[in-house]
Design a protein around this motif. Structure first.
Motif, short mmCIF file in Angstrom:
data_model
loop_
_atom_site.label_atom_id
_atom_site.label_comp_id
_atom_site.label_asym_id
_atom_site.label_seq_id
_atom_site.Cartn_x
_atom_site.Cartn_y
_atom_site.Cartn_z
N GLY A 1 0.75 -0.90 -0.04
CA GLY A 1 -0.04 -0.12 -0.04
C GLY A 1 1.04 1.62 0.32
N PRO A 2 1.79 1.26 0.72
CA PRO A 2 2.94 2.80 1.35
C PRO A 2 3.74 3.15 -0.36
CG PRO A 2 2.25 1.94 3.03
CD PRO A 2 1.45 0.79 1.84
N SER A 3 3.91 1.95 -1.29
CA SER A 3 4.94 1.57 -1.85
C SER A 3 3.22 2.05 -3.60
CB SER A 3 5.31 0.06 -2.59
OG SER A 3 6.29 -0.29 -1.17
N MET A 4 2.63 1.63 -3.05
CA MET A 4 1.57 1.94 -4.08
C MET A 4 1.12 4.13 -4.20
SD MET A 4 -2.63 1.06 -4.94
CE MET A 4 -2.25 -0.74 -4.23
N MET B 1 2.41 5.90 -7.17
CA MET B 1 0.71 7.37 -7.34
C MET B 1 1.37 9.17 -7.49
SD MET B 1 -2.75 5.82 -6.53
CE MET B 1 -3.18 4.01 -6.34
N GLY B 2 2.18 9.02 -6.80
CA GLY B 2 2.61 10.46 -6.42
C GLY B 2 3.09 10.33 -7.44
N CYS B 3 4.80 9.59 -7.63
CA CYS B 3 5.66 9.86 -8.93
C CYS B 3 5.23 10.32 -9.86
CB CYS B 3 6.39 8.18 -8.90
SG CYS B 3 7.80 8.35 -7.36
N ILE B 4 4.15 9.04 -10.31
CA ILE B 4 3.03 9.11 -11.59
C ILE B 4 2.68 10.69 -11.71
CG2 ILE B 4 1.27 8.80 -12.71
CD1 ILE B 4 1.85 5.89 -12.26
#
Length: 114
Positions: free
Chosen positions: A83-86, A90-93
Motif C-alpha cells: 500500500g505505501p509503495s502504491m 501514484m505520487g511519482c506518476i
C-alpha cells in the motif's frame, strides 16, 4: 489517489483557463496573443494546451487506480499488498506526468532560442 488528482488539477486548470481566455480574447476582442502577423506566438497556445493536456491523462487514470485497488482489497478481505509503495508510485506518476508535457512539442520545430 484523490489527493494527487486534486493537486494536479489545481496546478493545471489555471493554465488551461488562461490559454482559453487568451483564445477567446483573440477571437472576440481582436487581441493578438496567438497571431504571428502581429508579433503573437501561435506556439504559445500549444504549450499552454499540452501543459494541461498531458497531466489530464493521469488526472483521469489515478482515481481509477485507487478505486480498483480499494475494490480488490475489500472484495478479497485483505489489505492491499504494498500500500505505501502504491501511494509513492501514484505520487511519482503525478509529478512525472506533470513535468513531461514538453515532449508533445517536438514536432513544432522550435528554435534553440525559444
Amino acid at each position: 489517489a484523490i489527493v494527487f488528482t486534486a493537486i494536479m488539477l489545481i496546478g493545471t486548470l489555471p493554465i488551461l483557463t488562461g490559454g482559453l481566455l487568451m483564445l477567446v480574447l483573440d477571437l472576440h476582442l481582436n487581441t493578438q496573443f496567438y497571431d504571428a502577423s502581429f508579433n503573437g506566438d501561435p506556439v504559445l497556445y500549444q504549450h499552454l494546451f499540452w501543459f494541461f493536456g498531458h497531466p489530464e491523462v493521469y488526472i483521469i487514470i489515478l482515481p481509477a487506480f485507487g478505486v480498483i485497488s480499494q475494490t480488490l482489497s475489500t472484495s478479497a478481505g485483505k489489505l492491499v499488498f504494498g500500500g505505501p509503495s502504491m501511494i509513492l508510485a501514484m505520487g511519482c506518476i503525478s509529478v512525472l506526468g506533470s513535468l513531461v508535457w514538453a515532449h508533445h512539442m517536438m514536432t513544432v520545430g522550435l528554435e534553440t532560442d525559444t
